[in-house]
Design an enzyme around this catalytic site. Structure first.
Site, PDB file in Angstrom:
ATOM      1  CB  ALA A  68      -0.907   0.012   1.228  1.00  0.00           C
ATOM      2  CB  THR A  70       1.101   3.501   4.507  1.00  0.00           C
ATOM      3  OG1 THR A  70       2.530   3.404   4.507  1.00  0.00           O
ATOM      4  CG2 THR A  70       0.492   2.156   4.164  1.00  0.00           C
ATOM      5  CG  ASP A 110      -7.421   4.024  12.047  1.00  0.00           C
ATOM      6  OD1 ASP A 110      -6.563   3.812  11.174  1.00  0.00           O
ATOM      7  OD2 ASP A 110      -7.211   4.790  13.007  1.00  0.00           O
ATOM      8  CE1 TYR A 133      -3.158   4.727   3.628  1.00  0.00           C
ATOM      9  CE2 TYR A 133      -4.196   5.364   5.705  1.00  0.00           C
ATOM     10  CZ  TYR A 133      -3.514   4.433   4.941  1.00  0.00           C
ATOM     11  OH  TYR A 133      -3.175   3.217   5.474  1.00  0.00           O
ATOM     12  CD1 TRP A 158      -3.846   5.040  14.770  1.00  0.00           C
ATOM     13  CD2 TRP A 158      -3.136   5.477  16.836  1.00  0.00           C
ATOM     14  NE1 TRP A 158      -4.503   6.153  15.208  1.00  0.00           N
ATOM     15  CE2 TRP A 158      -4.094   6.447  16.483  1.00  0.00           C
ATOM     16  CE3 TRP A 158      -2.575   5.547  18.102  1.00  0.00           C
ATOM     17  CZ2 TRP A 158      -4.484   7.488  17.335  1.00  0.00           C
ATOM     18  CZ3 TRP A 158      -2.955   6.572  18.960  1.00  0.00           C
ATOM     19  CH2 TRP A 158      -3.885   7.533  18.575  1.00  0.00           C
TER      20      TRP A 158
END
Length: 298
Positions: A68, A70, A110, A133, A158
């Site tokens: 990904a 990120t 999240d 994102y 996280w």
């Protein structure tokens, strides 16, 4: 199982290779580099022909899709890159997995939520991302489920691990040189150790109950609380950890990204199956710090 991993050279992928191998599975590691590195095979996840050829050659039972983009600020500045990697790339991997009858475990975030609920999000809450994102990852979730019938979407939060450049290393590096640490105190979530995420994914994929799963360590804290736990556990008893607001952080560090203020996730799908045994984030942090010391990272 034969498990093909995307993003195998990354923070999550490195621990996934080790743990899944120790559990007796045959692991085929791939990453997006231009050439193979060691036993890691090069594969551009946005190139359908290349992905299709790789997956057809190895015929995995499961594709663990961890690759990904990120960098949340990078996504905000270059949304086309974010959607090409996080959305299109996920759809490509899903389509190739479907062709060989493989299941897909796609890692999400999240950040698909806006953080306004004020209580832990379940898998059945409606996403509403507030950043490129988050939007690109949500698009990836949808493309995964549209293109591969046997898809587990695994949202986490996280994330940190020994092999990468996670938040704990940044805090400890600052602790060595700064008189105080300014850390955001008005964003709440749950730090999640890569090793615990991999073990939970392994549990989830043992049954053909496809869909969205939330996986994080138990409990919640702010970035400020996480930073304070890190530095105190590492002997910086007197270092001031200064709470700042999200707006102060954006101004001080030039971040263009809106982040969810409260993105704690309830592991409702695991709860319903009686399998929510993820440990508190504080306990996971202790194991991470011990592993990081053993690896010479701190």
């Amino acid at each position: 199982m034969r498990i093909l991993i995307t993003g195998a050279a990354g923070m999550l992928g490195t621990d996934a290779r080790r743990i899944l191998g120790e559990l007796g599975h045959e692991v085929i590691p791939t990453d997006s580099g231009p050439a193979a590195i060691g036993d890691i095979l090069a594969m551009d996840i946005t190139d359908y022909a290349a992905v299709r050829s790789m997956i057809a050659a190895h015929k995995p039972d499961l594709v663990l899709h961890g690759a990904a983009y990120t960098n949340v600020d990078g996504c905000e500045r270059d949304p086309d890159l974010a959607f090409r990697v996080n959305a299109l790339g996920t759809g490509v991997v899903a389509a190739a997995a479907e062709e060989v009858g493989a299941a897909l475990a796609a890692i999400s975030t999240d950040f698909v939520f806006d953080g306004e609920k004020g209580a832990p999000y379940t898998e059945f809450d409606t996403p509403n991302p507030i950043s490129h994102y988050g939007a690109s990852k949500l698009a990836g979730e949808r493309l995964a489920m549209q293109n591969c019938r046997r898809t587990y979407v695994v949202r986490t939060s996280w994330l940190y691990g020994v092999y990468g450049k996670p938040f704990p290393y940044a805090m400890l590096n600052f602790a060595k040189t700064k008189p105080e640490l300014p850390v955001v105190a008005d964003q709440y979530g749950t730090p999640t150790f890569t090793c615990d995420l991999v073990r939970a994914i392994h549990t989830i994929v043992q049954q053909p109950i496809y869909g969205v799963y939330h996986v994080s360590n138990a409990g919640q804290t702010s970035w400020h609380g996480f930073a304070e736990a890190i530095v105190r556990k590492c002997g910086y008893a007197d270092l001031p950890v200064k709470p700042i607001t999200s707006d102060e952080y954006a101004e001080r560090f030039g971040s263009p990204t809106r982040r969810p203020r409260y993105s704690v996730m309830r592991h409702y799908m695991l709860e319903l199956q009686g399998k929510d045994d993820l440990r508190p984030w504080e306990d996971a942090l202790d194991e991470f710090l011990a592993a990081a010391r053993a690896a010479g990272k701190i």
